[in-house]
Write a protein that holds these residues in place. Structure first.
Motif, PDB file in Angstrom:
ATOM      1  N   GLY A 419     133.338  23.786  76.320  1.00  0.00           N
ATOM      2  CA  GLY A 419     133.751  24.210  77.654  1.00  0.00           C
ATOM      3  C   GLY A 419     133.177  25.562  78.036  1.00  0.00           C
ATOM      4  N   PHE A 420     133.287  26.533  77.140  1.00  0.00           N
ATOM      5  CA  PHE A 420     132.760  27.870  77.423  1.00  0.00           C
ATOM      6  C   PHE A 420     131.236  27.872  77.485  1.00  0.00           C
ATOM      7  CE2 PHE A 420     136.858  29.452  75.478  1.00  0.00           C
ATOM      8  CZ  PHE A 420     137.361  29.939  76.668  1.00  0.00           C
ATOM      9  N   VAL A 448     129.602  22.033  88.034  1.00  0.00           N
ATOM     10  CA  VAL A 448     128.899  20.905  87.410  1.00  0.00           C
ATOM     11  C   VAL A 448     129.056  20.950  85.895  1.00  0.00           C
ATOM     12  CG1 VAL A 448     126.613  19.925  86.926  1.00  0.00           C
ATOM     13  CG2 VAL A 448     127.236  20.555  89.262  1.00  0.00           C
ATOM     14  N   GLY A 449     128.916  22.137  85.303  1.00  0.00           N
ATOM     15  CA  GLY A 449     129.067  22.264  83.857  1.00  0.00           C
ATOM     16  C   GLY A 449     130.440  21.847  83.379  1.00  0.00           C
ATOM     17  N   ALA A 450     131.480  22.289  84.089  1.00  0.00           N
ATOM     18  CA  ALA A 450     132.853  21.977  83.688  1.00  0.00           C
ATOM     19  C   ALA A 450     133.154  20.487  83.831  1.00  0.00           C
ATOM     20  CB  ALA A 450     133.829  22.790  84.534  1.00  0.00           C
ATOM     21  N   VAL A 451     132.733  19.906  84.953  1.00  0.00           N
ATOM     22  CA  VAL A 451     132.980  18.475  85.178  1.00  0.00           C
ATOM     23  C   VAL A 451     132.256  17.634  84.121  1.00  0.00           C
ATOM     24  CG1 VAL A 451     132.583  16.549  86.755  1.00  0.00           C
ATOM     25  CG2 VAL A 451     133.416  18.736  87.646  1.00  0.00           C
ATOM     26  N   THR A 452     131.036  18.028  83.783  1.00  0.00           N
ATOM     27  CA  THR A 452     130.264  17.296  82.777  1.00  0.00           C
ATOM     28  C   THR A 452     130.987  17.283  81.431  1.00  0.00           C
ATOM     29  OG1 THR A 452     128.169  17.898  83.844  1.00  0.00           O
ATOM     30  CG2 THR A 452     128.070  17.165  81.541  1.00  0.00           C
ATOM     31  N   ILE A 453     131.509  18.443  81.036  1.00  0.00           N
ATOM     32  CA  ILE A 453     132.215  18.543  79.755  1.00  0.00           C
ATOM     33  C   ILE A 453     133.427  17.622  79.726  1.00  0.00           C
ATOM     34  CG2 ILE A 453     133.701  20.074  78.380  1.00  0.00           C
ATOM     35  CD1 ILE A 453     130.768  20.460  77.889  1.00  0.00           C
ATOM     36  N   HIS A 457     133.307  14.232  77.412  1.00  0.00           N
ATOM     37  CA  HIS A 457     134.220  14.244  76.274  1.00  0.00           C
ATOM     38  C   HIS A 457     135.092  12.990  76.233  1.00  0.00           C
ATOM     39  CE1 HIS A 457     136.657  16.084  73.102  1.00  0.00           C
ATOM     40  NE2 HIS A 457     137.726  15.669  73.759  1.00  0.00           N
ATOM     41  N   SER A 458     135.359  12.418  77.396  1.00  0.00           N
ATOM     42  CA  SER A 458     136.259  11.260  77.466  1.00  0.00           C
ATOM     43  C   SER A 458     135.529   9.939  77.226  1.00  0.00           C
ATOM     44  CB  SER A 458     136.943  11.207  78.836  1.00  0.00           C
ATOM     45  OG  SER A 458     135.993  11.010  79.877  1.00  0.00           O
ATOM     46  N   LEU A 459     134.198   9.975  77.116  1.00  0.00           N
ATOM     47  CA  LEU A 459     133.414   8.763  76.915  1.00  0.00           C
ATOM     48  C   LEU A 459     132.869   8.725  75.496  1.00  0.00           C
ATOM     49  CD1 LEU A 459     131.435   8.849  80.290  1.00  0.00           C
ATOM     50  CD2 LEU A 459     133.462   7.488  79.768  1.00  0.00           C
ATOM     51  N   ASP A 465     127.570   9.898  72.430  1.00  0.00           N
ATOM     52  CA  ASP A 465     127.882  10.412  71.103  1.00  0.00           C
ATOM     53  C   ASP A 465     127.280  11.798  70.875  1.00  0.00           C
ATOM     54  OD1 ASP A 465     129.385   8.246  70.364  1.00  0.00           O
ATOM     55  OD2 ASP A 465     127.733   7.176  69.415  1.00  0.00           O
ATOM     56  N   VAL A 466     126.357  12.202  71.750  1.00  0.00           N
ATOM     57  CA  VAL A 466     125.802  13.559  71.676  1.00  0.00           C
ATOM     58  C   VAL A 466     126.900  14.548  72.062  1.00  0.00           C
ATOM     59  CG1 VAL A 466     124.125  15.168  72.680  1.00  0.00           C
ATOM     60  CG2 VAL A 466     123.467  12.803  72.204  1.00  0.00           C
ATOM     61  N   TYR A 467     127.006  15.626  71.305  1.00  0.00           N
ATOM     62  CA  TYR A 467     128.018  16.653  71.573  1.00  0.00           C
ATOM     63  C   TYR A 467     127.910  17.120  73.019  1.00  0.00           C
ATOM     64  CZ  TYR A 467     130.659  21.030  70.797  1.00  0.00           C
ATOM     65  OH  TYR A 467     131.561  22.063  70.852  1.00  0.00           O
ATOM     66  N   GLU A 468     129.022  17.151  73.737  1.00  0.00           N
ATOM     67  CA  GLU A 468     129.034  17.381  75.178  1.00  0.00           C
ATOM     68  C   GLU A 468     128.486  18.734  75.611  1.00  0.00           C
ATOM     69  OE1 GLU A 468     133.446  17.761  73.785  1.00  0.00           O
ATOM     70  OE2 GLU A 468     131.749  16.447  73.395  1.00  0.00           O
ATOM     71  N   ILE A 469     128.362  19.693  74.708  1.00  0.00           N
ATOM     72  CA  ILE A 469     127.844  20.999  75.111  1.00  0.00           C
ATOM     73  C   ILE A 469     126.393  20.913  75.578  1.00  0.00           C
ATOM     74  CG2 ILE A 469     126.977  21.733  72.837  1.00  0.00           C
ATOM     75  CD1 ILE A 469     128.057  24.531  73.465  1.00  0.00           C
ATOM     76  N   LEU A 470     125.608  19.980  75.019  1.00  0.00           N
ATOM     77  CA  LEU A 470     124.194  19.864  75.394  1.00  0.00           C
ATOM     78  C   LEU A 470     124.022  19.394  76.835  1.00  0.00           C
ATOM     79  CD1 LEU A 470     121.231  20.065  74.680  1.00  0.00           C
ATOM     80  CD2 LEU A 470     121.356  17.777  73.674  1.00  0.00           C
ATOM     81  N   PRO A 471     124.602  18.253  77.241  1.00  0.00           N
ATOM     82  CA  PRO A 471     124.468  17.860  78.647  1.00  0.00           C
ATOM     83  C   PRO A 471     125.169  18.829  79.589  1.00  0.00           C
ATOM     84  CG  PRO A 471     126.010  16.419  77.505  1.00  0.00           C
ATOM     85  CD  PRO A 471     125.329  17.219  76.456  1.00  0.00           C
ATOM     86  N   GLY A 472     126.310  19.393  79.162  1.00  0.00           N
ATOM     87  CA  GLY A 472     127.018  20.337  80.015  1.00  0.00           C
ATOM     88  C   GLY A 472     126.185  21.571  80.300  1.00  0.00           C
ATOM     89  N   PHE A 473     125.583  22.136  79.269  1.00  0.00           N
ATOM     90  CA  PHE A 473     124.737  23.323  79.415  1.00  0.00           C
ATOM     91  C   PHE A 473     123.524  23.011  80.295  1.00  0.00           C
ATOM     92  CE2 PHE A 473     121.610  26.472  78.260  1.00  0.00           C
ATOM     93  CZ  PHE A 473     122.329  27.615  77.917  1.00  0.00           C
TER      94      PHE A 473
END
Length: 505
Positions: A419-420, A448-453, A457-459, A465-473
């Motif tokens: 998230g951060f 956009v970053g927050a919504v992506t995380i 995370h819920s999928l 399966d990729v850690y959500e920080i990568l697409p979020g960032f």
């Protein structure tokens, strides 16, 4: 009550009392909001380095990471440690000095939301408001992980009920955070960082010695892994067996998901705030060297201790108890009082992060919402009072989350970390290095970053399966750049940015 328990209690009381004493001693030094939140920007390089790393690593270092290595072998834990070490170094190298200078140049900002508000000339305070909301959400989850670590430690060491340990950890952390502010948090974190480091080094060395040296130990660990996958141990849970099997087939997606933990460092408020509070930008190089040595050794030994715990401990820990592998090893290894002191390192890890997060979260609320929006004429005394109330409220919410004694420290930290990293990290980099960034670009990127995380995370399955920080960032950064290119940056802000770049260290 036997002598062993009395000795451990004495060690814990001594340690906890010292932490509270530091808070009380620093209480009179807080004469302004700048003192309470940033220590007047007068913290030296050694304290800055160790307090940054101690506050960053949390109970996750001595419980979550060893537990991960214990449950499934070394691969996932190793690559996660590699990502964290790389992220630590790059953050100190790229962000530390510019952030120290830029926050001072843009209104002498004392919080991250305040800095981004000033940097992007956000007169309506939308960036700060949205960021504080997300900060409070993710900080509450993160602080809960620290409380869980405290409770599990007290349960493991003293056989106290989980919820009793939870209350003890809560009371002590609040005691010195509310009274002492930033200086107390940095001072206690310095002590805690040193204790964590020494405890890890000695424990890892003793385990290797007892097990017959590196070569013999590695052979035993490999043998255990093979037998665990084959289901030869009655005590090995199905989850642990699956974890060992997964580690043997650790693919590219898993490696990437582990390494990208390092992205979190660019936006971790309780970590990068140490860059803002350091005495001088010239001190950054010293702090960076101290920090990276601490991190590489601490992470490496934590992974080793978790892996060796499978063959060092006579019993096989259950899945829910795997995160106590470090504490169980210490209890078996040392005399009662010495064990008590080293067990305090786990408490130190949890407390050093929880106190920093409570302080940063409360400063964001009191400085950016209370004074920035609700009461613009608030005095420093008003801000300090609001901050202490915010600490209590955030701690209470985190306490409620941590009431579930089956909570995983690693899982809680993982979500908050993403998230951060995905909401603040890209904006910090853009604020420091791209003058073309606009206020609307930063605002859209943040959302956009927050919504992506939250969605990612819920999928699960496939790419999710990729850690959500990568697409979020990535999505936060891309959105901020695209929207900024579609608009025009504020001319006065550009002039200030160019002036900041010419400032001497």
């Amino acid at each position: 009550m036997d002598s062993v328990l009395i000795a451990r209690i004495a060690a814990f009381v001594l340690y906890l009392g010292f932490m509270v004493y530091i808070g009380l001693r620093n209480m009179k030094k807080n004469t302004s909001a700048g003192d309470f939140f940033l220590g007047g920007r007068q913290v030296g390089p050694w304290v800055t380095a160790l307090s940054a790393e101690a506050s960053d690593m949390s109970g996750w270092l001595l419980m979550g990471l060893p537990g991960l290595a214990y449950l499934g072998g070394m691969k996932e834990a190793f690559w996660t440690a590699v990502g964290l070490a790389a992220g630590t170094y790059l953050s100190w190298l790229i962000v530390a000095k510019p952030l120290r200078k830029c926050t001072a140049a843009f209104g002498n900002a004392i919080t991250i939301p305040e800095f981004l508000t000033n940097r992007f000339n956000d007169r309506r305070h939308l960036i700060a408001t949205i960021m504080v909301v997300f900060n409070l959400l993710f900080f509450t989850i993160y602080v809960a992980s620290g409380f869980v670590a405290c409770a599990k430690l007290f349960n493991s060491v003293f056989a106290l009920p989980y919820h009793v340990g939870l209350v003890i950890g809560l009371v002590v952390i609040l005691a010195y955070t509310i009274t002492g502010g930033y200086r107390a948090v940095c001072s206690t974190d310095f002590v805690q960082g040193a204790l964590m480091f020494v405890a890890l080094i000695i424990t890892g060395a003793v385990m290797l010695l007892v097990l017959g040296g590196p070569a013999a130990t590695w052979e035993q660990v490999q043998n255990f892994s093979q037998r665990a996958m084959a289901g030869e141990f009655n005590g090995v849970s199905e989850k642990m067996q699956d974890a060992f099997t997964r580690n043997q087939h650790f693919g590219a997606v898993s490696v990437i998901s582990s390494i990208v933990w390092g992205l979190g460092y660019f936006g971790m408020p309780h970590f990068i705030v140490r860059f803002m509070g350091i005495r001088s930008a010239k001190d950054v190089k010293i702090s960076r060297r101290i920090a990276i040595v601490w991190v590489i050794i601490a992470l490496g030994v934590a992974v080793i201790v978790g892996s060796l715990g499978t063959v060092y401990l006579p019993q096989i820990l259950s899945t829910s108890a795997a995160e106590t592998v470090f504490s169980e090893s210490i209890k078996r290894m040392f005399p009662a009082f010495i064990a008590g002191i080293f067990l305090c390192a786990i408490l130190a890890a949890a407390m050093s992060t929880a106190d920093s997060q409570l302080l940063v979260a409360s400063s964001s609320f009191s400085q950016d919402i209370y004074k920035g929006l609700l009461k613009k004429d608030a005095t420093d005394e008003d801000v300090l009072k609001a901050s202490r109330v915010a600490v209590l409220v955030i701690a209470a919410l985190a306490f409620c989350i941590s009431l579930n004694q089956n909570s995983s420290i690693f899982s809680l930290v993982s979500y908050a970390w993403a998230g951060f990293g995905s909401t603040i990290g890209p904006l910090i980099l853009l604020a420091l290095f791209w003058k073309r960034t606009t206020r609307n670009g930063a605002l859209v990127g943040l959302i956009v970053g927050a919504v992506t995380i939250i969605v990612w995370h819920s999928l699960s399955g496939g790419i999710f399966d990729v850690y959500e920080i990568l697409p979020g960032f990535a999505f936060c950064l891309i959105a901020a750049v695209i929207v900024s290119l579609c608009g025009k940056p504020d001319e006065d802000t550009v002039r200030k940015f160019e002036a900041y770049q010419t400032l001497a260290d």
